[in-house]
Design a protein around this motif. Structure first.
Motif, short mmCIF file in Angstrom:
data_model
loop_
_atom_site.label_atom_id
_atom_site.label_comp_id
_atom_site.label_asym_id
_atom_site.label_seq_id
_atom_site.Cartn_x
_atom_site.Cartn_y
_atom_site.Cartn_z
N VAL A 78 -0.96 98.35 -3.87
CA VAL A 78 -0.53 97.17 -3.12
C VAL A 78 0.47 96.34 -3.92
CG1 VAL A 78 -1.30 95.03 -2.00
CG2 VAL A 78 -2.71 97.10 -1.84
N VAL A 79 0.14 95.98 -5.16
CA VAL A 79 1.01 95.09 -5.93
C VAL A 79 2.20 95.85 -6.52
CG1 VAL A 79 1.12 93.50 -7.89
CG2 VAL A 79 -0.90 93.52 -6.42
N GLU A 80 1.93 96.88 -7.33
CA GLU A 80 3.01 97.60 -8.01
C GLU A 80 3.93 98.32 -7.02
OE1 GLU A 80 3.28 101.51 -10.84
OE2 GLU A 80 1.70 100.07 -11.32
N GLN A 81 3.35 99.02 -6.04
CA GLN A 81 4.17 99.78 -5.10
C GLN A 81 4.55 98.96 -3.87
OE1 GLN A 81 2.06 103.49 -4.41
NE2 GLN A 81 2.56 104.22 -6.44
N ARG A 82 4.09 97.73 -3.81
CA ARG A 82 4.44 96.79 -2.75
C ARG A 82 4.16 97.35 -1.35
NH1 ARG A 82 9.84 95.17 -5.84
NH2 ARG A 82 8.87 93.77 -7.32
N TYR B 131 -9.79 120.80 5.20
CA TYR B 131 -10.26 121.22 3.88
C TYR B 131 -10.71 120.00 3.09
CZ TYR B 131 -7.36 125.30 4.99
OH TYR B 131 -6.81 126.39 5.59
N PRO B 132 -11.47 120.21 2.02
CA PRO B 132 -11.73 119.08 1.12
C PRO B 132 -10.40 118.55 0.60
CG PRO B 132 -12.89 121.07 0.38
CD PRO B 132 -12.03 121.46 1.52
N SER B 133 -10.38 117.29 0.26
CA SER B 133 -9.15 116.72 -0.27
C SER B 133 -9.44 115.79 -1.42
CB SER B 133 -8.37 116.01 0.84
OG SER B 133 -9.10 114.92 1.35
N ILE B 134 -8.38 115.51 -2.16
CA ILE B 134 -8.43 114.55 -3.24
C ILE B 134 -7.51 113.42 -2.84
CG2 ILE B 134 -8.03 114.15 -5.71
CD1 ILE B 134 -8.29 117.25 -6.05
N GLY B 135 -8.04 112.21 -2.86
CA GLY B 135 -7.25 111.08 -2.40
C GLY B 135 -7.34 109.90 -3.34
N ARG B 136 -6.51 108.90 -3.05
CA ARG B 136 -6.45 107.66 -3.84
C ARG B 136 -6.32 107.97 -5.32
NH1 ARG B 136 -5.85 105.90 0.88
NH2 ARG B 136 -6.94 104.06 1.68
N ILE B 137 -5.47 108.97 -5.63
CA ILE B 137 -5.24 109.40 -7.00
C ILE B 137 -4.41 108.32 -7.70
CG2 ILE B 137 -4.15 111.17 -8.45
CD1 ILE B 137 -4.60 113.11 -6.00
N VAL B 138 -4.97 107.74 -8.75
CA VAL B 138 -4.29 106.60 -9.37
C VAL B 138 -4.61 106.53 -10.86
CG1 VAL B 138 -6.15 104.99 -8.76
CG2 VAL B 138 -3.85 104.11 -9.13
N VAL B 139 -3.59 106.18 -11.63
CA VAL B 139 -3.75 105.93 -13.07
C VAL B 139 -3.20 104.53 -13.33
CG1 VAL B 139 -3.04 106.64 -15.40
CG2 VAL B 139 -3.54 108.38 -13.68
N SER B 140 -3.92 103.75 -14.11
CA SER B 140 -3.49 102.39 -14.41
C SER B 140 -2.17 102.41 -15.18
CB SER B 140 -4.55 101.65 -15.23
OG SER B 140 -4.59 102.16 -16.55
N ALA B 141 -1.42 101.33 -15.07
CA ALA B 141 -0.15 101.22 -15.78
C ALA B 141 -0.35 101.41 -17.28
CB ALA B 141 0.50 99.87 -15.49
N GLN B 142 -1.45 100.90 -17.82
CA GLN B 142 -1.73 101.02 -19.26
C GLN B 142 -2.07 102.45 -19.66
OE1 GLN B 142 -3.18 99.04 -16.99
NE2 GLN B 142 -4.21 97.31 -17.93
N GLY B 143 -2.48 103.27 -18.71
CA GLY B 143 -2.91 104.63 -19.01
C GLY B 143 -1.85 105.69 -18.79
#
Length: 152
Positions: free
Chosen positions: A32-36, A75-87
């Motif tokens: 929401v914030v970073e990708q607006r 099929y099964p899926s992987i979603g909301r894949i996210v890494v923090s800016a610090q990581g």
């Protein structure tokens, strides 16, 4: 695989309030914030999913949710894949995807896995054997593609 993060893999009901808060905050910080992007992150799928959270010194660095077949895709899926800016640039994204694939296979066996990927990450996902399986589409003004990882 030499893991850098401490991983927690839980159903929605197993998440403590503080864990859920950290997950939702991370997703909001990035999506929401970073990708607006103005979108409703709470999409009523979390309750049906398993949640994979990677922590470093007690702080969440990476997250994905493993979505059962029939909820988002056949099929099964992987979603909301996210890494923090610090990581970022620490290898946490690759570690997250490796562990996510492993957990999806533990839950659902050897089956194709589908994702809805931001187009700029196509080469990253291809390095994990995902292949484009749909046309480019706009989601929240960001180009996305559907990608599928076949049974290996």
């Amino acid at each position: 695989m030499n893991l850098k993060l401490d991983w927690r893999f839980q159903t929605f009901d197993e998440l403590a309030n503080e864990e859920l808060y950290q997950i939702l905050r991370l997703r909001s910080e990035v999506f929401v914030v970073e990708q607006r992007c103005t979108f409703l992150d709470a999409d009523n799928k979390d309750q049906k999913c398993h949640h994979l959270s990677g922590y470093l010194h007690g702080q969440i660095m990476a997250f994905s949710r493993i979505v059962p077949p029939g909820v988002s895709y056949e099929y099964p899926s992987i979603g909301r894949i996210v890494v923090s800016a610090q990581g970022r640039k620490s290898g946490f994204g690759a570690e997250l995807l490796n562990v996510s694939i492993e957990k999806a296979e533990q839950l659902y066996g050897k089956t194709p896995i589908r994702i809805g990927a931001q187009l700029y990450l196509k080469k990253f996902y291809e390095s994990f054997y995902f292949r484009q399986s749909g046309a480019i589409y706009l989601e929240d003004e960001i180009e996305h593609i559907e990608m599928t990882r076949p049974v290996l």
